[in-house]
Enzyme design. Structure first.
Site: not given
Ligand SMILES: *[C@@H]1O[C@H](CO)[C@@H](O)[C@H](O)[C@H]1NC(C)=O
Ligand SMILES: *[C@@H]1O[C@H](CO)[C@@H](O)[C@H](O)[C@H]1NC(C)=O
Ligand SMILES: *[C@@H]1O[C@H](CO)[C@@H](O)[C@H](O)[C@H]1NC(C)=O
Ligand SMILES: *[C@@H]1O[C@H](CO)[C@@H](O)[C@H](O)[C@H]1NC(C)=O
Length: 489
Positions: A168, A333
């Protein structure tokens, strides 16, 4: 030695679920150097740790290891283990005897994944409070120690690792976000260090879904704001060179380190309830595809701001990184949240309805046909204190924490089982390849493709036969397991 093995064999027969099932893998020769047969072969057309799957994928679980382990998780899913378990680890320079990371936790994650024959996804974070200039805190020794530790886990437990480093990085919520040049430099150092030690660890490059990129509006709460105009990072992030970093820029490409440095691509991609949903709102039917490709996304800016076809091109993650670059793609995820404190609000739907609507979009033969590089989806099996449209909202993404969801989840896995590969069918090799077969039919000492000791004759025969005996008893345990799995689901 023999006594200990006999006792262990008895224990395995009595309690197959506790078996250390993954055999160790010999990665280095007796001279301490890489063995020829552990050389990753790019001509195979498959990336490191990419199993040859057609119309099939793997599922994974991102556990809260404070109360759960792969074995405990497998019990809830009636003996069906995930192929991959995720764990999180933060680097903290100058700690843990100087290595800068908790290698005993790392070791434990690996050994626990090995107990169910699964792979480890390690989400490894740079120091959380890192400032732009402080990447120098990550010393060459730190990178090298991480590479070495990957080798140890790969070798001791026969457990391959998906190393998701500095994930991220295109967001503003981590200290390593929004700094593409430093990220790329660090990524290359990590990749080189890992590959020096092992080919059984794959580098997973995994930004956040770019739908509301550049994610501004945090009101000073961001860990690292977009860089100021005039700097080098600014120029890199201003991908269309219009003097602004905004929704018209490419949310991913500025962080791409180069095809040769990436094994898998991944994307944090969830169903996230939209604004004005102060309730347990149902997952929209095209939530997955519209985010992944940018087509029909509710976040499409007005065409006067950026031409829609151009915007889709820069926001279509699958096309840019999985299809065009021929990289296996994972959801490292994912999930859909239930807000327990909103349970009794009128107009909301059930927890199972929300999660089912999300996972039916992923575990679908249509999805596999349209996105053939999608090979893995990892459920975020955790609960988090967050906000929903400025209202406090505990969000629960778990699929196995209560009897209703676990019953639904087991049914979903069973319905899709022909399209899923579980770890009992995945055989791991020291060159980073994975073949489909009965893992537990392979003795650790048979060498060659078993990922065993190979042509190296340093191994003594007593441990060879012990290895074979152990594996035989494991297969028996597994046979019991798989029978009960078929009956129960
Ligand atoms: C990994 O594979 C490459 C070939 O792709 C080889 O040169 C290298 O020695 C291997 N590394 C290890 C640690 O086995
Ligand atoms: C962890 O690091 C310490 C310090 O370098 C070292 O002594 C220990 O052997 C390492 N543990 C493992 C499991 O590699
Ligand atoms: C919802 O209603 C049930 C039944 O009345 C109650 O047991 C539960 O505590 C309520 N939950 C919330 C979050 O208000
Ligand atoms: C559910 O989660 C809690 C922690 O939030 C944990 O203590 C409990 O054991 C979990 N229950 C199951 C069935 O997983």
């Amino acid at each position: 030695m023999h006594v200990a093995i006999a006792a262990l064999t008895a224990a395995l027969l009595a309690a197959p679920s506790l078996a250390q099932v993954s055999p160790p893998v010999r990665i280095l020769g007796s001279n301490g150097l890489p063995m020829d047969k552990c050389a990753y072969n790019p001509a195979s057309g498959l990336a490191r740790l990419e199993p040859p799957l057609t119309n099939q994928m793997m599922l994974g679980m991102s556990l809260d290891w404070s109360y759960e382990t792969p074995i405990k998780s497998r019990t809830k899913t009636r003996g069906y283990a995930a192929a991959v378990y995720n764990a999180w680890l933060d680097l903290v320079p100058n700690t843990f005897d100087g290595v800068g990371f908790d290698n005993s936790s790392f070791n434990w994650f690996g050994s626990e994944a090995g107990r169910v024959g699964a792979m480890l996804e390690l989400t490894l974070n740079p120091p959380k409070d890192m400032k732009i200039a402080d990447l120098k805190d990550l010393t060459p020794k730190m990178y090298d120690d991480i590479g070495k530790m990957c080798q140890i886990v790969n070798q001791q437990y026969g457990v391959p690792i998906f190393l998701r480093w500095a994930h991220e990085m295109n967001g503003d919520w981590y200290g390593w976000g929004n700094e593409p040049r430093a990220f790329i430099e660090s990524w290359k150092l990590m990749t080189d260090a890992v590959r020096k030690h092992t080919n059984m660890t794959a580098m997973v490059w995994a930004p956040n879904i770019g739908m509301t990129y550049p994610f501004v509006g945090g009101g000073g709460t961001s860990a690292r704001e977009s860089p100021a105009r005039g700097g080098l990072d600014f120029d890199v992030l201003d991908s269309n060179s219009d003097g602004k970093i905004n929704e018209c820029d490419n949310p991913y490409m500025p962080f791409w380190p180069g095809d040769e440095y990436v094994d898998w691509v991944g994307l944090s991609l969830y169903y996230y309830p939209r604004e004005n949903c102060h309730n347990n709102c149902l997952t929209p039917a095209d939530a997955f595809v519209s985010q992944l490709t940018g087509v029909n996304s509710p976040d499409t800016p007005s065409a006067s701001l950026c031409p829609t076809d151009l915007w889709i091109q820069t926001h279509d993650f699958y096309q840019q990184f999985a299809a065009s670059k021929n990289k296996p793609f994972m959801l490292p995820e994912t999930g859909a949240p239930w807000v327990p404190t909103f349970a009794n609000r009128t107009g909301g739907v059930s927890e199972v309805a929300i999660k089912d609507a999300w996972y039916k979009q992923i575990f679908s033969t249509e999805t596999l046909a349209r996105f053939p590089k999608l090979k893995l989806a990892v459920n975020f099996e955790e609960i988090k204190n967050l906000q929903l449209d400025k209202e406090p909202a505990i969000q629960d993404w778990r699929v196995t924490n209560n009897s209703e969801t676990v019953k639904w989840w087991n049914g979903l896995i069973n319905d899709f089982k022909d399209n899923l590969r579980d770890p009992t069918q995945l055989v791991y090799h020291c060159d980073g390849s994975i073949t489909i077969g009965d893992k537990f039919a392979q003795a650790p000492a048979t060498g060659g493709n078993a990922g065993g000791n190979g042509g190296n004759s340093g191994t003594t025969s007593p441990s060879k036969s012990a290895g074979v005996a152990m594996v035989a008893s494991m297969s028996l345990g597994l046979a019991v397991l798989s029978v009960s799995f078929l009956l129960n689901l």
